[in-house]
Design a protein around this motif. Sequence first.
Motif, mmCIF file in Angstrom:
data_model
loop_
_atom_site.group_PDB
_atom_site.id
_atom_site.type_symbol
_atom_site.label_atom_id
_atom_site.label_comp_id
_atom_site.label_asym_id
_atom_site.label_seq_id
_atom_site.Cartn_x
_atom_site.Cartn_y
_atom_site.Cartn_z
ATOM 1 N N MET A 134 18.371 -0.722 -5.384
ATOM 2 C CA MET A 134 17.615 -0.740 -4.125
ATOM 3 C C MET A 134 16.115 -0.882 -4.356
ATOM 4 S SD MET A 134 19.497 -0.522 -1.463
ATOM 5 C CE MET A 134 20.846 -1.417 -2.175
ATOM 6 N N LEU A 135 15.670 -0.681 -5.586
ATOM 7 C CA LEU A 135 14.235 -0.653 -5.851
ATOM 8 C C LEU A 135 13.565 -2.000 -5.560
ATOM 9 C CD1 LEU A 135 12.391 1.582 -6.717
ATOM 10 C CD2 LEU A 135 12.652 0.859 -9.067
ATOM 11 N N ARG A 136 14.114 -3.088 -6.070
ATOM 12 C CA ARG A 136 13.487 -4.400 -5.879
ATOM 13 C C ARG A 136 13.404 -4.771 -4.395
ATOM 14 N NH1 ARG A 136 12.594 -8.885 -9.356
ATOM 15 N NH2 ARG A 136 13.759 -7.772 -10.949
ATOM 16 N N PRO A 137 14.497 -4.694 -3.621
ATOM 17 C CA PRO A 137 14.358 -5.084 -2.205
ATOM 18 C C PRO A 137 13.394 -4.176 -1.440
ATOM 19 C CG PRO A 137 16.618 -4.361 -2.674
ATOM 20 C CD PRO A 137 15.885 -4.407 -3.972
ATOM 21 N N VAL A 138 13.324 -2.905 -1.793
ATOM 22 C CA VAL A 138 12.384 -1.997 -1.114
ATOM 23 C C VAL A 138 10.947 -2.386 -1.465
ATOM 24 C CG1 VAL A 138 11.548 0.385 -1.005
ATOM 25 C CG2 VAL A 138 14.005 -0.088 -0.859
ATOM 26 N N VAL A 139 10.681 -2.652 -2.730
ATOM 27 C CA VAL A 139 9.328 -3.039 -3.146
ATOM 28 C C VAL A 139 8.931 -4.355 -2.475
ATOM 29 C CG1 VAL A 139 7.941 -3.846 -5.115
ATOM 30 C CG2 VAL A 139 9.347 -1.779 -5.329
ATOM 31 N N GLU A 140 9.811 -5.348 -2.535
ATOM 32 C CA GLU A 140 9.477 -6.654 -1.961
ATOM 33 C C GLU A 140 9.255 -6.572 -0.453
ATOM 34 O OE1 GLU A 140 12.699 -9.060 -3.406
ATOM 35 O OE2 GLU A 140 11.748 -9.349 -5.361
ATOM 36 N N ALA A 141 10.086 -5.818 0.241
ATOM 37 C CA ALA A 141 9.930 -5.678 1.697
ATOM 38 C C ALA A 141 8.677 -4.882 2.033
ATOM 39 C CB ALA A 141 11.176 -5.026 2.297
ATOM 40 N N THR A 142 8.379 -3.857 1.241
ATOM 41 C CA THR A 142 7.159 -3.068 1.466
ATOM 42 C C THR A 142 5.935 -3.949 1.279
ATOM 43 O OG1 THR A 142 8.256 -1.032 0.768
ATOM 44 C CG2 THR A 142 5.838 -1.044 0.696
ATOM 45 N N GLU A 143 5.930 -4.750 0.214
ATOM 46 C CA GLU A 143 4.795 -5.646 -0.031
ATOM 47 C C GLU A 143 4.658 -6.694 1.070
ATOM 48 O OE1 GLU A 143 5.715 -6.998 -3.992
ATOM 49 O OE2 GLU A 143 4.429 -5.464 -4.897
ATOM 50 N N ALA A 144 5.776 -7.051 1.699
ATOM 51 C CA ALA A 144 5.743 -8.016 2.810
ATOM 52 C C ALA A 144 5.291 -7.357 4.113
ATOM 53 C CB ALA A 144 7.117 -8.659 2.989
ATOM 54 N N SER A 161 15.719 7.389 2.703
ATOM 55 C CA SER A 161 16.079 6.757 1.438
ATOM 56 C C SER A 161 15.014 5.740 1.024
ATOM 57 C CB SER A 161 17.440 6.074 1.566
ATOM 58 O OG SER A 161 17.729 5.313 0.429
ATOM 59 N N ILE A 162 14.471 5.032 1.983
ATOM 60 C CA ILE A 162 13.413 4.045 1.695
ATOM 61 C C ILE A 162 12.171 4.778 1.192
ATOM 62 C CG2 ILE A 162 11.954 2.229 2.675
ATOM 63 C CD1 ILE A 162 15.089 1.644 2.345
ATOM 64 N N THR A 163 11.853 5.915 1.799
ATOM 65 C CA THR A 163 10.724 6.724 1.340
ATOM 66 C C THR A 163 10.942 7.147 -0.110
ATOM 67 O OG1 THR A 163 10.276 7.518 3.557
ATOM 68 C CG2 THR A 163 9.397 8.844 1.741
ATOM 69 N N TYR A 164 12.137 7.583 -0.437
ATOM 70 C CA TYR A 164 12.483 7.994 -1.798
ATOM 71 C C TYR A 164 12.255 6.826 -2.771
ATOM 72 C CZ TYR A 164 15.346 8.865 -5.889
ATOM 73 O OH TYR A 164 15.780 8.986 -7.181
ATOM 74 N N HIS A 165 12.758 5.646 -2.408
ATOM 75 C CA HIS A 165 12.624 4.489 -3.293
ATOM 76 C C HIS A 165 11.164 4.034 -3.417
ATOM 77 C CE1 HIS A 165 16.994 4.345 -2.977
ATOM 78 N NE2 HIS A 165 16.944 3.633 -4.077
ATOM 79 N N ARG A 166 10.404 4.154 -2.341
ATOM 80 C CA ARG A 166 8.981 3.812 -2.417
ATOM 81 C C ARG A 166 8.257 4.756 -3.379
ATOM 82 N NH1 ARG A 166 7.129 2.553 3.836
ATOM 83 N NH2 ARG A 166 7.836 0.379 3.881
ATOM 84 N N ARG A 167 8.579 6.049 -3.320
ATOM 85 C CA ARG A 167 7.958 7.018 -4.245
ATOM 86 C C ARG A 167 8.314 6.689 -5.690
ATOM 87 N NH1 ARG A 167 9.304 12.071 -0.551
ATOM 88 N NH2 ARG A 167 7.464 12.003 0.766
ATOM 89 N N ALA A 168 9.583 6.375 -5.912
ATOM 90 C CA ALA A 168 10.027 5.997 -7.265
ATOM 91 C C ALA A 168 9.268 4.748 -7.727
ATOM 92 C CB ALA A 168 11.521 5.760 -7.296
ATOM 93 N N ALA A 169 9.107 3.768 -6.849
ATOM 94 C CA ALA A 169 8.400 2.535 -7.197
ATOM 95 C C ALA A 169 6.934 2.824 -7.530
ATOM 96 C CB ALA A 169 8.513 1.525 -6.058
ATOM 97 N N ARG A 170 6.322 3.747 -6.796
ATOM 98 C CA ARG A 170 4.928 4.104 -7.096
ATOM 99 C C ARG A 170 4.827 4.780 -8.452
ATOM 100 N NH1 ARG A 170 5.060 4.970 -1.430
ATOM 101 N NH2 ARG A 170 3.675 3.486 -0.417
ATOM 102 N N ARG A 171 5.753 5.674 -8.764
ATOM 103 C CA ARG A 171 5.742 6.340 -10.081
ATOM 104 C C ARG A 171 5.901 5.331 -11.209
ATOM 105 N NH1 ARG A 171 9.057 10.115 -7.511
ATOM 106 N NH2 ARG A 171 10.887 9.210 -8.484
ATOM 107 N N LEU A 172 6.662 4.279 -10.977
ATOM 108 C CA LEU A 172 6.885 3.251 -11.993
ATOM 109 C C LEU A 172 5.783 2.185 -12.016
ATOM 110 C CD1 LEU A 172 10.707 2.775 -11.411
ATOM 111 C CD2 LEU A 172 9.619 3.812 -13.419
ATOM 112 N N GLY A 173 4.825 2.314 -11.096
ATOM 113 C CA GLY A 173 3.722 1.349 -11.059
ATOM 114 C C GLY A 173 4.086 0.037 -10.378
ATOM 115 N N LEU A 174 5.173 0.037 -9.615
ATOM 116 C CA LEU A 174 5.608 -1.180 -8.925
ATOM 117 C C LEU A 174 4.940 -1.339 -7.565
ATOM 118 C CD1 LEU A 174 9.397 -0.964 -9.804
ATOM 119 C CD2 LEU A 174 7.663 -2.399 -10.883
ATOM 120 N N LEU A 175 4.430 -0.252 -7.029
ATOM 121 C CA LEU A 175 3.681 -0.268 -5.768
ATOM 122 C C LEU A 175 2.385 0.490 -5.970
ATOM 123 C CD1 LEU A 175 6.376 0.552 -3.025
ATOM 124 C CD2 LEU A 175 5.131 -1.596 -3.299
#
Length: 177
Positions: A134-144, A161-175
Amino acid sequence: MQLTLNLPNPLAARQALFLSTDGQPFTTSRAVAERFGKKHKNVLRAIENLLADIPDPSFNRLNFEPVEYLDAKGEPRPEYRLTHDGFAFLAMRFTGAEAIAWQIAFLQAFNALEAELHARTARFAHALDQVRPMLRPVVEATEAGYSRGAIASPLGKSPASITYHRRAARRLGLLAA
């Protein structure tokens, strides 16, 4: 008349490449001097003359990093770390059949190492997609610019769940934070 080059062993050029702490390949002015059969002080002078001729200080900073090394006596001495572009820019000034052979060997070694790094990054990205699909689609949609609700619905997830994935993406430096 065609010039026949006796190319150096590609491993010799590869051994003169290193990885910076951020995973970018570089070589040093000492390694260039050694492989091209030049005195290090002459390579340093060539770099300094080159830097004086380049009108773009940001190009200099990005591609020619002044650093120090310890010589055999343990005393600090100057050298430069050269990126792929920095090396190419410097090596263009060297002439002769042997210099051309080393230029080719270094460029091939840089290209091979960069290709390996890109392939490794792609493998990591693929593995991350497998572990966290779910990480990639959440990151791409957030960036859009999509909202949590707009992202959650087509994925069959809740906004939490989207909030959870956004937090994970921020920790990984993806957002951005």
